[in-house]
Design a protein around this motif. Structure first.
Motif, PDB file in Angstrom:
ATOM      1  N   ILE A 241      -5.032  -0.237   6.643  1.00  9.72           N
ATOM      2  CA  ILE A 241      -4.285  -1.011   5.651  1.00  9.72           C
ATOM      3  C   ILE A 241      -4.264  -0.189   4.369  1.00  9.72           C
ATOM      4  O   ILE A 241      -5.300   0.273   3.893  1.00  9.72           O
ATOM      5  CB  ILE A 241      -4.930  -2.379   5.374  1.00  9.72           C
ATOM      6  CG1 ILE A 241      -4.990  -3.221   6.657  1.00  9.72           C
ATOM      7  CG2 ILE A 241      -4.146  -3.127   4.303  1.00  9.72           C
ATOM      8  CD1 ILE A 241      -5.732  -4.543   6.480  1.00  9.72           C
ATOM      9  N   LEU A 242      -3.076   0.004   3.824  1.00 13.19           N
ATOM     10  CA  LEU A 242      -2.910   0.754   2.583  1.00 13.19           C
ATOM     11  C   LEU A 242      -2.498  -0.231   1.490  1.00 13.19           C
ATOM     12  O   LEU A 242      -1.429  -0.833   1.569  1.00 13.19           O
ATOM     13  CB  LEU A 242      -1.844   1.843   2.760  1.00 13.19           C
ATOM     14  CG  LEU A 242      -1.721   2.894   1.665  1.00 13.19           C
ATOM     15  CD1 LEU A 242      -2.981   3.727   1.574  1.00 13.19           C
ATOM     16  CD2 LEU A 242      -0.512   3.793   1.921  1.00 13.19           C
ATOM     17  N   SER A 243      -3.365  -0.400   0.499  1.00 13.75           N
ATOM     18  CA  SER A 243      -3.046  -1.295  -0.607  1.00 13.75           C
ATOM     19  C   SER A 243      -2.408  -0.504  -1.734  1.00 13.75           C
ATOM     20  O   SER A 243      -3.017   0.408  -2.299  1.00 13.75           O
ATOM     21  CB  SER A 243      -4.295  -2.000  -1.125  1.00 13.75           C
ATOM     22  OG  SER A 243      -3.971  -2.758  -2.280  1.00 13.75           O
ATOM     23  N   ASP A 261     -13.882  -0.509  13.013  1.00 11.06           N
ATOM     24  CA  ASP A 261     -13.699   0.878  12.567  1.00 11.06           C
ATOM     25  C   ASP A 261     -12.402   1.099  11.792  1.00 11.06           C
ATOM     26  O   ASP A 261     -12.028   2.247  11.526  1.00 11.06           O
ATOM     27  CB  ASP A 261     -13.771   1.866  13.735  1.00 11.06           C
ATOM     28  CG  ASP A 261     -15.177   2.046  14.260  1.00 11.06           C
ATOM     29  OD1 ASP A 261     -16.126   1.951  13.456  1.00 11.06           O
ATOM     30  OD2 ASP A 261     -15.336   2.270  15.474  1.00 11.06           O
ATOM     31  N   GLY A 262     -11.725   0.016  11.424  1.00  8.22           N
ATOM     32  CA  GLY A 262     -10.524   0.160  10.608  1.00  8.22           C
ATOM     33  C   GLY A 262     -10.859   0.473   9.161  1.00  8.22           C
ATOM     34  O   GLY A 262     -12.007   0.356   8.715  1.00  8.22           O
ATOM     35  N   ALA A 263      -9.843   0.874   8.408  1.00 13.39           N
ATOM     36  CA  ALA A 263     -10.034   1.250   7.000  1.00 13.39           C
ATOM     37  C   ALA A 263      -8.994   0.570   6.123  1.00 13.39           C
ATOM     38  O   ALA A 263      -7.808   0.509   6.471  1.00 13.39           O
ATOM     39  CB  ALA A 263      -9.931   2.766   6.834  1.00 13.39           C
ATOM     40  N   LEU A 264      -9.458   0.064   4.995  1.00 11.38           N
ATOM     41  CA  LEU A 264      -8.583  -0.445   3.947  1.00 11.38           C
ATOM     42  C   LEU A 264      -8.665   0.536   2.798  1.00 11.38           C
ATOM     43  O   LEU A 264      -9.734   0.724   2.210  1.00 11.38           O
ATOM     44  CB  LEU A 264      -9.013  -1.848   3.505  1.00 11.38           C
ATOM     45  CG  LEU A 264      -8.030  -2.676   2.673  1.00 11.38           C
ATOM     46  CD1 LEU A 264      -8.506  -4.131   2.577  1.00 11.38           C
ATOM     47  CD2 LEU A 264      -7.804  -2.126   1.273  1.00 11.38           C
ATOM     48  N   VAL A 265      -7.558   1.186   2.492  1.00 10.26           N
ATOM     49  CA  VAL A 265      -7.533   2.259   1.503  1.00 10.26           C
ATOM     50  C   VAL A 265      -6.711   1.827   0.290  1.00 10.26           C
ATOM     51  O   VAL A 265      -5.565   1.397   0.429  1.00 10.26           O
ATOM     52  CB  VAL A 265      -6.949   3.550   2.102  1.00 10.26           C
ATOM     53  CG1 VAL A 265      -6.986   4.678   1.074  1.00 10.26           C
ATOM     54  CG2 VAL A 265      -7.718   3.955   3.357  1.00 10.26           C
ATOM     55  N   ASN A 266      -7.310   1.965  -0.878  1.00  9.51           N
ATOM     56  CA  ASN A 266      -6.651   1.575  -2.120  1.00  9.51           C
ATOM     57  C   ASN A 266      -6.024   2.781  -2.800  1.00  9.51           C
ATOM     58  O   ASN A 266      -6.694   3.781  -3.044  1.00  9.51           O
ATOM     59  CB  ASN A 266      -7.666   0.950  -3.079  1.00  9.51           C
ATOM     60  CG  ASN A 266      -8.152  -0.400  -2.599  1.00  9.51           C
ATOM     61  OD1 ASN A 266      -7.555  -1.419  -2.887  1.00  9.51           O
ATOM     62  ND2 ASN A 266      -9.244  -0.394  -1.851  1.00  9.51           N
TER      63      ASN A 266
END
Length: 346
Positions: A241-243, A261-266
């Motif tokens: 997820i790209l915020s 193992d997912g990533a939320l990237v700001n």
């Protein structure tokens, strides 16, 4: 020294006004660029309003710069007069630290020299792209491919690389499900790039108002985050997820949308601090991360990728006397999707 026409903020939150600034003489390794177009980034507003603190005035914003080489120094080898070029968010770095040597100048240990609102290595203030011309070391200039017109290429120097770099780093591509939070200046480029990389793309926006645009730009799905059912339906869905938004989020709610193992990237940077319950990370070995633009080599890679895939920014071209109006409209989310200044009107 040469004098450049410019638009500057004289103090925090003051309307920008026409003025002049001094540019350094063209040195041996310098390129003088006649600026043709300059994008208006939300970062410009944050800094002109001193929202992040530490702003220096008078300030000439603008780090999405596209133009044409007008003069080169005696030892310049990379560019010639007439070349189509761009300048992004920084114009120098130490060139010696481990990150500079890896092509990650944006993470320079000494701190890179920002295109505006900074001091160069000689202690002189830097002024950005809301201006008639700029002088930059050739190593921090980008080549704009012929397949991109300069006006739609300008926003790529920030919005393009800010989204391309994390999408590449976190391996967006075929077989990956990517969500983009927000369909604005950054978000619309994230959708285009993630789609071109081969990912399955979902837009998460406050409402469905821009759904048709999102699907046209390459999204496969579009959901309203104002609907609580969205978070129920999409739980455990995304690899990445790209915020792209500049407002604080309910990180627990969005982290729940990630797979293990997912990533939320700001890449958006709110002015306010945010809170986080760490259990929202621990339960699925999830990552909450940030990403800052890209290095020079990766920015050139992004420009070439966008030219290959026909990915320019969606822009509204304005004259310089509409900059203050544009700032108000950005704050009201009333732009689709990037204001670009025709700098011939400065």
């Amino acid at each position: 020294m040469t004098t450049a026409a410019a638009y500057a903020a004289p103090s925090a939150k003051a309307p920008l006004e026409r003025t002049t600034v001094e540019r350094r003489p063209v040195g041996e390794y310098d390129v003088r660029i006649d600026i043709k177009y300059a994008g208006i980034c939300h970062s410009d507003i944050h800094q002109a309003h001193d929202g992040w603190g530490g702003s220096q005035f008078p300030m000439v914003p603008g780090h999405e710069i596209a133009g044409v080489v007008a003069e080169v120094g005696a030892k310049v080898t990379k560019y010639a007069v007439g070349d189509r070029v761009g300048v992004g968010c920084f114009v120098d770095s130490c060139r010696e630290c481990e990150y500079c040597l890896q092509g990650l100048e944006q993470y320079c240990v000494e701190g890179n020299t920002q295109t505006y609102n900074d001091r160069d290595r000689n202690g002189e203030p830097t002024y950005g792209g809301y201006s008639s011309h700029i002088v930059v070391d050739e190593n921090y200039v980008l080549r704009i491919p012929d397949g991109l017109s300069l006006d739609v290429a300008a926003p790529l120097l920030c919005a393009g690389i800010t989204t391309y770099s994390p999408l590449k780093h976190w391996n967006a591509g075929p077989g990956k499900k990517v969500a983009v939070i927000g369909l604005g200046g950054l978000g619309h480029m994230a959708v285009k790039i993630a789609h071109a990389l081969g990912a399955e793309v979902t837009v998460l926006s406050q409402s469905l108002r821009k759904k048709d645009d999102g699907l046209r730009l390459g999204a496969d799905h579009y959901y309203a985050t104002s609907d609580p059912k969205t978070f129920e339906e999409l739980a455990g869905t995304f690899d990445l997820i790209l915020s792209t938004v500049s407002a604080p989020l309910d990180f627990g709610g969005y982290l729940a949308l990630l797979k293990t193992d997912g990533a939320l990237v700001n890449v958006g940077a709110p002015e306010e601090p945010v809170s986080l319950n760490l259990f929202s990370l621990i339960g699925g070995r999830k990552t909450l991360a940030g990403s800052l633009i890209g290095g020079i080599a990766e920015t050139q890679e992004m420009l070439d990728f966008c030219a290959e895939h026909g990915l320019g920014a969606e822009i509204e071209l304005i004259s310089a006397d509409r900059i203050n109006e544009a700032y108000e409209r950005v704050l009201a989310s009333d732009v689709r999707y990037r204001f670009v200044i025709d700098t011939s009107t400065i």
